[in-house]
Scaffold this active site. Structure first.
Site, PDB file in Angstrom:
ATOM      1  N   ALA A 249       0.828  -1.385   0.183  1.00 20.68           N
ATOM      2  CA  ALA A 249      -0.302   0.103   0.370  1.00 20.68           C
ATOM      3  C   ALA A 249       0.699   1.108  -0.071  1.00 20.68           C
ATOM      4  CB  ALA A 249      -0.781   0.571   1.623  1.00 20.68           C
ATOM      5  N   ALA A 250       1.739   1.296  -0.368  1.00 19.15           N
ATOM      6  CA  ALA A 250       2.819   2.320  -0.585  1.00 19.15           C
ATOM      7  C   ALA A 250       2.420   3.493  -1.616  1.00 19.15           C
ATOM      8  CB  ALA A 250       4.343   1.446  -0.193  1.00 19.15           C
ATOM      9  N   GLY A 251       2.007   2.705  -2.570  1.00 18.52           N
ATOM     10  CA  GLY A 251       1.994   3.223  -3.637  1.00 18.52           C
ATOM     11  C   GLY A 251       0.614   4.313  -3.868  1.00 18.52           C
ATOM     12  N   ASP A 252      -0.277   2.993  -3.187  1.00 21.40           N
ATOM     13  CA  ASP A 252      -1.649   3.374  -2.857  1.00 21.40           C
ATOM     14  C   ASP A 252      -1.860   4.605  -1.570  1.00 21.40           C
ATOM     15  OD1 ASP A 252      -2.260   1.904  -4.102  1.00 21.40           O
ATOM     16  OD2 ASP A 252      -2.960   0.458  -2.053  1.00 21.40           O
TER      17      ASP A 252
END
Ligand code: ATP
Ligand code: RIB
Length: 310
Positions: A249-252
């Site tokens: 979820a870093a990109g999210d």
């Protein structure tokens, strides 16, 4: 003021499994933990935008029974889920997320209800978009659904952001006419392949994709931060140095924060989205690991210099 955000995207039940390293073909490994919680790129980005301070609506689909907890989780962040469809005969999307000791992950998705979002729900929601609102899309629902949402949002004068993740595998999965593409390096290269663009450097690829699509482009670079080509400005912005335990979820988080902070000038908008994403990798889990705006502001005040420990 933060724009109104409409996310049309996936909602998953994530089984997050910690393993010492990612298994090879034919290999069996023993896991240390299994945690089950809400994930899905659409849901994670909705949560990130809400925690950044935006008013967020979500359109998607979940199973009537196994989706109840997912709807409650979204509502707990103040997200409007009235347009999320509850399907009787289709289970919620599911993701098996393996995370190794280096915080790298490997994900397998079973789309389930994410591939059965009724067109009418998308039309109804997009019809209420206003100029200045933001439509936020990913690539875990059928591309035809995303394209429909993008067309309607454009007609309404809203800004369309497409996080092309997971990477499109064929030209059929492209969403044309978006205002901003957010990708990681792997997704950037896949988009370049699909647009038949050959270039060696990330910079060159971003420029040529921007020319081919007419969109601004941001490419996240993991621990290195992000490269951007936005409204004629180009450059890179560093990430904060942190101890990463789980990058899920870093990109999210980056996409959700960047969408929500559309009212800020570009440098601050990038800085906050990068700081939020770097905080996410210090926590385990998907949606649950996304920081609130107050946490992001706190580290910015405590350690304003970039590339410093949080
Ligand atoms: P994922 O698929 O794991 O969610 P991604 O591949 O879409 O992530 P990345 O480019 O890996 O995206 O990371 C997005 C942002 O998260 C980066 O721009 C950065 O701000 C933050 N980030 C990721 N990894 C690290 C790290 N090791 N240290 C600090 N920040 C990180
Ligand atoms: O980006 C992370 C997400 O990808 C996980 O929550 C998982 O559901 C997959 O969709």
């Amino acid at each position: 003021m933060s724009p109104g955000i409409l996310v049309v995207g996936s909602i998953n039940i994530d089984d997050a499994i910690r393993v010492p390293r990612l298994p090879g073909p034919g290999e069996t490994l023993s896991a240390s933990t299994l945690d089950t919680a809400m994930g899905g790129k659409g849901a994670n980005q909705a949560v990130a935008a809400a925690r950044a301070g935006a008013t967020v609506r979500m359109i998607g689909a979940v199973g009537a029974q196994d989706g109840i907890a997912l709807l409650h989780a979204l509502q707990a962040d103040g997200i409007d889920v009235d347009g999320v469809q509850r399907l009787d005969r289709t289970p919620s999307g599911r993701a098996v997320v393996l995370i190794d000791d280096r915080a790298e992950n490997s994900i397998v998705i079973v789309p389930g209800a994410n591939h059965a979002i009724p067109e009418g729900a998308v039309r109804d929601a997009c019809r209420t978009l206003l100029p200045g609102d933001v439509l936020l899309l990913q690539n875990e629902i059928p591309a035809a659904t995303s394209r429909l949402a993008a067309d309607l949002a454009r007609e309404a004068g809203a800004t369309v952001i497409w996080n092309a993740a997971p990477a499109p595998t064929s030209a059929d999965e492209l969403v044309p006419g978006v205002d901003l593409l957010v990708v990681n390096e792997h997704e950037l290269r896949r988009l370049a392949d699909l647009h038949r663009i050959e270039a060696a450097s990330t910079d060159r690829l971003m420029t040529e994709i921007a020319q081919a699509t007419g969109a601004d482009v941001i490419c996240t670079l993991g621990a290195e931060g992000a490269a951007y080509r936005v409204a004629g400005a180009t450059g890179t912005a560093p990430a904060r140095r942190v101890d990463a335990v789980d990058t899920t979820a870093a990109g999210d988080t980056f996409a959700g924060y960047f969408a929500a902070l559309a009212h800020l000038p570009l440098p601050g908008r990038l800085r906050h989205a990068l700081d939020a994403a770097s905080l996410t990798v210090t926590n385990r889990g998907a949606s649950s690991s996304i920081p609130h705006r107050s946490d992001v502001d706190r580290i910015a005040q405590a350690a304003p210099e970039r590339n410093t420990a949080a």
